[in-house]
Design a protein around this motif. Structure first.
Motif, PDB file in Angstrom:
ATOM      1  N   THR A  15     -19.141  17.267  -3.821  1.00 24.90           N
ATOM      2  CA  THR A  15     -17.821  17.197  -4.142  1.00 24.90           C
ATOM      3  C   THR A  15     -17.672  18.046  -5.527  1.00 24.90           C
ATOM      4  OG1 THR A  15     -17.762  14.936  -3.419  1.00 24.90           O
ATOM      5  CG2 THR A  15     -15.956  15.775  -5.014  1.00 24.90           C
ATOM      6  N   ARG A  16     -16.709  19.091  -5.394  1.00 30.51           N
ATOM      7  CA  ARG A  16     -16.354  19.953  -6.398  1.00 30.51           C
ATOM      8  C   ARG A  16     -14.966  19.967  -6.742  1.00 30.51           C
ATOM      9  NH1 ARG A  16     -19.600  25.321  -6.938  1.00 30.51           N
ATOM     10  NH2 ARG A  16     -17.752  25.695  -7.877  1.00 30.51           N
ATOM     11  N   GLU A  17     -14.453  20.168  -8.009  1.00 32.14           N
ATOM     12  CA  GLU A  17     -13.028  19.997  -8.416  1.00 32.14           C
ATOM     13  C   GLU A  17     -12.813  21.398  -8.424  1.00 32.14           C
ATOM     14  OE1 GLU A  17      -9.453  18.970  -9.530  1.00 32.14           O
ATOM     15  OE2 GLU A  17     -11.237  17.731  -9.399  1.00 32.14           O
ATOM     16  N   ILE A  18     -11.740  21.856  -7.433  1.00 35.37           N
ATOM     17  CA  ILE A  18     -11.253  23.349  -7.015  1.00 35.37           C
ATOM     18  C   ILE A  18      -9.822  23.387  -7.483  1.00 35.37           C
ATOM     19  CG2 ILE A  18     -11.053  25.196  -5.075  1.00 35.37           C
ATOM     20  CD1 ILE A  18     -14.040  24.266  -5.434  1.00 35.37           C
ATOM     21  N   ASN A  19      -9.267  24.437  -8.214  1.00 37.06           N
ATOM     22  CA  ASN A  19      -8.003  24.576  -8.717  1.00 37.06           C
ATOM     23  C   ASN A  19      -7.220  25.185  -7.440  1.00 37.06           C
ATOM     24  OD1 ASN A  19      -5.811  24.940 -10.146  1.00 37.06           O
ATOM     25  ND2 ASN A  19      -6.224  26.807 -11.217  1.00 37.06           N
ATOM     26  N   CYS A  20      -6.662  24.204  -6.598  1.00 40.77           N
ATOM     27  CA  CYS A  20      -6.037  24.643  -5.484  1.00 40.77           C
ATOM     28  C   CYS A  20      -4.984  23.652  -5.036  1.00 40.77           C
ATOM     29  CB  CYS A  20      -6.802  25.111  -4.207  1.00 40.77           C
ATOM     30  SG  CYS A  20      -7.825  23.791  -3.437  1.00 40.77           S
ATOM     31  N   THR A  21      -4.233  23.689  -4.321  1.00 45.03           N
ATOM     32  CA  THR A  21      -3.273  22.787  -3.676  1.00 45.03           C
ATOM     33  C   THR A  21      -3.732  22.198  -2.453  1.00 45.03           C
ATOM     34  OG1 THR A  21      -1.791  24.204  -2.618  1.00 45.03           O
ATOM     35  CG2 THR A  21      -1.321  23.795  -5.184  1.00 45.03           C
ATOM     36  N   GLN A  22      -2.891  20.913  -2.021  1.00 45.50           N
ATOM     37  CA  GLN A  22      -3.228  20.583  -0.479  1.00 45.50           C
ATOM     38  C   GLN A  22      -2.673  21.546   0.465  1.00 45.50           C
ATOM     39  OE1 GLN A  22      -5.047  17.918   0.658  1.00 45.50           O
ATOM     40  NE2 GLN A  22      -4.777  18.868   2.383  1.00 45.50           N
ATOM     41  N   ALA A  23      -1.496  22.249  -0.011  1.00 45.09           N
ATOM     42  CA  ALA A  23      -0.845  23.047   0.806  1.00 45.09           C
ATOM     43  C   ALA A  23      -1.569  24.270   1.237  1.00 45.09           C
ATOM     44  CB  ALA A  23       0.566  23.695   0.252  1.00 45.09           C
ATOM     45  N   GLU A  24      -2.270  24.875   0.345  1.00 42.93           N
ATOM     46  CA  GLU A  24      -3.224  26.099   0.361  1.00 42.93           C
ATOM     47  C   GLU A  24      -4.329  25.703   1.234  1.00 42.93           C
ATOM     48  OE1 GLU A  24      -3.042  28.630  -3.633  1.00 42.93           O
ATOM     49  OE2 GLU A  24      -4.000  26.532  -3.672  1.00 42.93           O
ATOM     50  N   MET A  25      -5.044  24.221   0.890  1.00 41.83           N
ATOM     51  CA  MET A  25      -6.026  23.752   1.909  1.00 41.83           C
ATOM     52  C   MET A  25      -5.429  23.675   3.526  1.00 41.83           C
ATOM     53  SD  MET A  25      -8.806  23.480   0.324  1.00 41.83           S
ATOM     54  CE  MET A  25      -9.572  22.670   1.594  1.00 41.83           C
ATOM     55  N   ASP A  26      -4.180  23.233   3.628  1.00 42.76           N
ATOM     56  CA  ASP A  26      -3.700  23.105   5.096  1.00 42.76           C
ATOM     57  C   ASP A  26      -3.548  24.494   5.622  1.00 42.76           C
ATOM     58  OD1 ASP A  26      -3.587  20.095   4.355  1.00 42.76           O
ATOM     59  OD2 ASP A  26      -1.382  20.344   4.404  1.00 42.76           O
ATOM     60  N   LEU A  27      -2.976  25.342   4.796  1.00 44.76           N
ATOM     61  CA  LEU A  27      -3.008  26.651   5.639  1.00 44.76           C
ATOM     62  C   LEU A  27      -4.419  27.296   5.954  1.00 44.76           C
ATOM     63  CD1 LEU A  27      -0.509  28.443   2.853  1.00 44.76           C
ATOM     64  CD2 LEU A  27       0.009  27.940   5.338  1.00 44.76           C
ATOM     65  N   TYR A  28      -5.458  27.125   4.967  1.00 41.65           N
ATOM     66  CA  TYR A  28      -6.869  27.431   5.530  1.00 41.65           C
ATOM     67  C   TYR A  28      -7.243  27.006   6.567  1.00 41.65           C
ATOM     68  CZ  TYR A  28     -11.567  28.488   5.278  1.00 41.65           C
ATOM     69  OH  TYR A  28     -12.994  28.839   5.796  1.00 41.65           O
ATOM     70  N   GLN A  29      -7.270  25.457   6.793  1.00 45.66           N
ATOM     71  CA  GLN A  29      -7.870  24.799   7.755  1.00 45.66           C
ATOM     72  C   GLN A  29      -7.011  25.093   8.972  1.00 45.66           C
ATOM     73  OE1 GLN A  29      -7.738  20.900   5.823  1.00 45.66           O
ATOM     74  NE2 GLN A  29      -9.889  21.190   5.217  1.00 45.66           N
ATOM     75  N   LEU A  30      -5.672  25.357   8.857  1.00 49.02           N
ATOM     76  CA  LEU A  30      -5.055  25.538  10.009  1.00 49.02           C
ATOM     77  C   LEU A  30      -5.108  27.392  10.661  1.00 49.02           C
ATOM     78  CD1 LEU A  30      -1.724  23.662   9.393  1.00 49.02           C
ATOM     79  CD2 LEU A  30      -3.602  23.100  11.205  1.00 49.02           C
ATOM     80  N   GLY A  31      -5.758  28.184   9.683  1.00 47.64           N
ATOM     81  CA  GLY A  31      -6.184  29.443  10.180  1.00 47.64           C
ATOM     82  C   GLY A  31      -5.086  30.449  10.099  1.00 47.64           C
ATOM     83  N   PHE A  32      -4.148  30.016   8.966  1.00 48.03           N
ATOM     84  CA  PHE A  32      -3.236  31.081   8.547  1.00 48.03           C
ATOM     85  C   PHE A  32      -3.441  32.295   7.792  1.00 48.03           C
ATOM     86  CE2 PHE A  32      -0.747  27.492  10.123  1.00 48.03           C
ATOM     87  CZ  PHE A  32       0.366  28.003  10.562  1.00 48.03           C
ATOM     88  N   GLY A  33      -4.648  32.530   7.795  1.00 54.40           N
ATOM     89  CA  GLY A  33      -5.231  33.854   7.063  1.00 54.40           C
ATOM     90  C   GLY A  33      -6.545  33.756   6.487  1.00 54.40           C
TER      91      GLY A  33
END
Length: 74
Positions: A15-33
């Motif tokens: 587990t790591r503390e990453i400076n990102c948002t849930q919205a960014e994670m959702d975009l990545y996991q859904l393959g939006f770029g």
């Protein structure tokens, strides 16, 4: 945010503390770029962790200087 991943190198969970948002994670996991477009502010290490669950320490251990080929774990 806290992100937990299983390392593709060792199978260990980290587990790591990453400076990102849930919205960014959702975009990545859904393959939006590509990961570098969704997380341009993150370091290579943080992006690698999101992508593979691997930590800088694991990479350093895997590619230690001076290792002979027969010492590799695979």
């Amino acid at each position: 945010m806290q992100i937990t991943r299983m390392s593709m190198l060792t199978g260990k969970t980290h587990t790591r503390e990453i400076n990102c948002t849930q919205a960014e994670m959702d975009l990545y996991q859904l393959g939006f770029g590509p990961i570098q477009h969704i997380f341009p502010n993150l370091s290579d290490d943080d992006r690698e962790f999101i992508k593979t669950g691997s930590t800088p320490e694991e990479w350093a251990e895997l590619f230690r200087e001076g290792d002979e080929e027969e010492d590799l774990p695979f």
